[in-house]
Write a protein that holds these residues in place. Sequence first.
Motif, PDB file in Angstrom:
ATOM      1  N   ALA A 120      -4.468  -5.802  -5.898  1.00 37.87           N
ATOM      2  CA  ALA A 120      -5.349  -5.789  -4.884  1.00 37.87           C
ATOM      3  C   ALA A 120      -4.663  -5.475  -3.549  1.00 37.87           C
ATOM      4  CB  ALA A 120      -6.127  -6.968  -4.653  1.00 37.87           C
ATOM      5  N   VAL A 121      -5.270  -4.311  -2.756  1.00 36.99           N
ATOM      6  CA  VAL A 121      -4.585  -4.020  -1.483  1.00 36.99           C
ATOM      7  C   VAL A 121      -5.737  -3.589  -0.436  1.00 36.99           C
ATOM      8  CG1 VAL A 121      -2.477  -2.481  -2.358  1.00 36.99           C
ATOM      9  CG2 VAL A 121      -4.588  -1.456  -2.097  1.00 36.99           C
ATOM     10  N   ALA A 122      -5.534  -3.964   0.747  1.00 37.79           N
ATOM     11  CA  ALA A 122      -6.328  -4.034   1.751  1.00 37.79           C
ATOM     12  C   ALA A 122      -6.674  -2.638   1.945  1.00 37.79           C
ATOM     13  CB  ALA A 122      -5.980  -4.705   2.922  1.00 37.79           C
ATOM     14  N   ASN A 123      -5.736  -1.893   2.101  1.00 35.20           N
ATOM     15  CA  ASN A 123      -5.765  -0.385   2.663  1.00 35.20           C
ATOM     16  C   ASN A 123      -4.644   0.603   2.057  1.00 35.20           C
ATOM     17  OD1 ASN A 123      -3.754  -1.221   4.250  1.00 35.20           O
ATOM     18  ND2 ASN A 123      -5.311  -2.004   5.680  1.00 35.20           N
ATOM     19  N   PHE A 124      -4.771   1.849   2.500  1.00 37.54           N
ATOM     20  CA  PHE A 124      -3.689   2.631   2.107  1.00 37.54           C
ATOM     21  C   PHE A 124      -2.200   2.320   2.591  1.00 37.54           C
ATOM     22  CE2 PHE A 124      -6.958   6.074   1.651  1.00 37.54           C
ATOM     23  CZ  PHE A 124      -6.975   6.036   0.243  1.00 37.54           C
ATOM     24  N   ASP A 125      -2.126   1.632   3.870  1.00 37.88           N
ATOM     25  CA  ASP A 125      -0.873   1.048   4.352  1.00 37.88           C
ATOM     26  C   ASP A 125      -0.283   0.236   3.403  1.00 37.88           C
ATOM     27  OD1 ASP A 125      -1.097   2.618   6.468  1.00 37.88           O
ATOM     28  OD2 ASP A 125      -1.970   0.904   8.099  1.00 37.88           O
ATOM     29  N   GLU A 126      -1.206  -0.823   2.942  1.00 41.80           N
ATOM     30  CA  GLU A 126      -0.513  -1.717   2.102  1.00 41.80           C
ATOM     31  C   GLU A 126      -0.213  -1.307   0.665  1.00 41.80           C
ATOM     32  OE1 GLU A 126      -2.947  -5.142   1.358  1.00 41.80           O
ATOM     33  OE2 GLU A 126      -1.539  -6.049   0.065  1.00 41.80           O
TER      34      GLU A 126
END
Lengths: 457, 457
Positions: B132-138
């Motif tokens: 699970a990632v918050a966004n593309f950065d993560e």
Amino acid sequence: MRVISTLCLTVLVGFSSIAQKDSLFIKRMSDEIMTNGKAYDLLYELTKKIGGRLAGSPQGQQAAEWGKRNMEALGPDRVFFQSHKMMNWKRGGTDFASIVGVNGESRIQPLAVLALGNSMGSNGMIEAEVLAVANFDELEKRKDEVKGKIVYFHSVFDPTKIQTFRAYGESGVYRRSGASRAAKYGAVGIMIHSLSTAPDNAPHTGSMVYDPAYPKIPAVAVGPDDAKMLYALAKKGKVQMQMQTYGYFLPEFEDRNVVAEIKGSEFPNEYITLGGHLDSWDVNEGAHDDGAGVVHTMEVLRVMKALNYKPKRTIRFVLFANEENGVRGGNEYANQAKLNNENHIMALESDEGGFTPRSIGMTASKEAFKKFQAWSSLLKPYGCEVTFGGSGTDIGPLARINPATVIAGLVPDSQRYFDLHHAKTDVFENVNKRELLLGAVNIAAIIYLVDQYGVNP
Amino acid sequence: MRVISTLCLTVLVGFSSIAQKDSLFIKRMSDEIMTNGKAYDLLYELTKKIGGRLAGSPQGQQAAEWGKRNMEALGPDRVFFQSHKMMNWKRGGTDFASIVGVNGESRIQPLAVLALGNSMGSNGMIEAEVLAVANFDELEKRKDEVKGKIVYFHSVFDPTKIQTFRAYGESGVYRRSGASRAAKYGAVGIMIHSLSTAPDNAPHTGSMVYDPAYPKIPAVAVGPDDAKMLYALAKKGKVQMQMQTYGYFLPEFEDRNVVAEIKGSEFPNEYITLGGHLDSWDVNEGAHDDGAGVVHTMEVLRVMKALNYKPKRTIRFVLFANEENGVRGGNEYANQAKLNNENHIMALESDEGGFTPRSIGMTASKEAFKKFQAWSSLLKPYGCEVTFGGSGTDIGPLARINPATVIAGLVPDSQRYFDLHHAKTDVFENVNKRELLLGAVNIAAIIYLVDQYGVNP
């Protein structure tokens, strides 16, 4: 030249830093409300766990307790009840009307009807011919035909009025005074076209008043589809109608406004009131009318406490009792304000539903209004502006006591309101969460601005 | 002085009599639409009798026939089809995803999911751990952990964006390109938070595109409640997921734009286009998206014929095909315009739902925009203004062919749109008749004004 420029610059910088501070604080309130707002959950409780809240009903009592408990939990300086005798009308049974004959031939066709609030029961089934009229002018012209008949007023909502409250204003007079206008000429009952824009057949109740000079005849609103059918039939031929209603009054009843207060730090005797009304009709959940106004009020209290806002002026969060068929709560609030020498500089009511807000209407002197209007740019990011002319049934009495009080109202988009107003369709499911919260954002913003800058031009 | 005054007076009288003529004609159109409008009834037919209309489906074919038949009945100069090969994606089955384990312990918890449009099936059940990632950065930071996993993007809608399309723009990138971004690092599937504001758990589909450089892994949207639960679980521990989807493409398919036309009496080669798109997703009735735009378009044609309006310029009423997962209809319309040397001065699309209109957005030169903006006062009685920046997926291609084409869009209130957009809840029952009709009023007004005065500054 240099002096003037410097002056201008100072003024501009001064203004823009104030505006920036305000704009930032309003954004903080908006973000908090749109992210963590509790208005929708509170509305769920009020509508689904308590339900319809006609003044004098057990649910009305529960709603007052619920309001006090929940506002106390938000931590204002104090929460108190204002008790007063309230109207106590009961519907008394399932209202009934049916066509029983057309042009002398038997034809049974029940109609969707609701007795009007405050109307008296028919004392058994009445049967009479229908006299259908387009309006009061036609009633006057045909007054000799009225005796012994049930008058049907074709008080259809004008669909071309984009501001639906204007159409409501025009047609509403038939609901309020149609019964006595017809009773004057000997009518035995009246029916009106429901004051509604909905493409359905739900009847819409609402309050009426008898002129004590004439008999208190029964009065019902007919669902839009049935009303149109009835009018077409009765304009072409002779329609025989049966009708039975059961309305009556119980003795007046002690009921309560719920008032929360945050004391002002600089001008404690300058009061700013915001509110909605706790009561509803018996036939629905009173979700838009006026559950929305109730939870708007509680949400503004919540966000001010959540952001630790310390008002300069005293802010009152009021859940009024008995708006629908008596305005007793609003009158009592104004009476108490007078008794206690409170200086109410402004009052705002949210009682036009939980739809997307379009403006804050404000009734004030021209000079004061100019000041308010300049705040429009601060509301614009939240879809609102300040427009002239605000009102609210429960706050009107404050202005009668002190005409200097600025009277304001939240003006939501009005397209859907009269689809469900006073009908069984005014339920939680027809309220949208974001639209509801956005109303609270704009109320919070205007209350904040009035608190910061007062109402003097 | 006198000369100047007289001049001013002439100009003012000239302007005010023009404005009065326009204001009166717009009022006539509004009264006709609000009283006799057929948009709501047509929408009922399109949504309830035809239903969901994914490009390539039998319902898509029926909708085109229905559109042609109904526009012909309104009596324009001609109605014709524009045929073209359209995308032909099929969902292929009932999309499935379920948590099967948490931190090594068995736990079966099915999730509400829908495969994204244009995504390919999983070829049987896949099972993998969730990252699970918050966004593309993560995602980039944790790219070494991606291999063999199902990546969940927490593409939650930002509730603080009052203009909901801005939140959609921000989160939408995960739906469109999340699969290939994750496949690049070896992910075997992706899940996203549904692009929705609704306080419910319905999943929202919508189109995605694969980067041909990477494997075409399955991709689903998760209902908002389940998505939040999944994110909370997967951030704390190890979540094992099973997932199966069935998407595939059939060979491209001949489908049709439906175009009605009223020939201009003075400038027949100056074209004004208005339209919406006929296709929808398969999981709903496409009532707001974009049944509303379709019936807005038909209503404007109807009112012009009902009032016997003879346009100066050629007006095109277009029901576009295959917007949702291909924009093939819009592209074909632009191609044909170029082939036929049509001078399209302006195009407007209604594709943001049938909610109360707030503005007509117009993308034009500064000078032209000034002219349009002056029309705001004519729209104000109908709740609208002219704002800068309009667009529409189906009319964008016209501007690529001729950048001078003014591109406009109806901008309705956006609070409710992403509650139901691309979800099963986008059904007729969630459209309000007056709100829908009022959209047609404002479109009719702006089309009339452009027809009368053109687009030159």
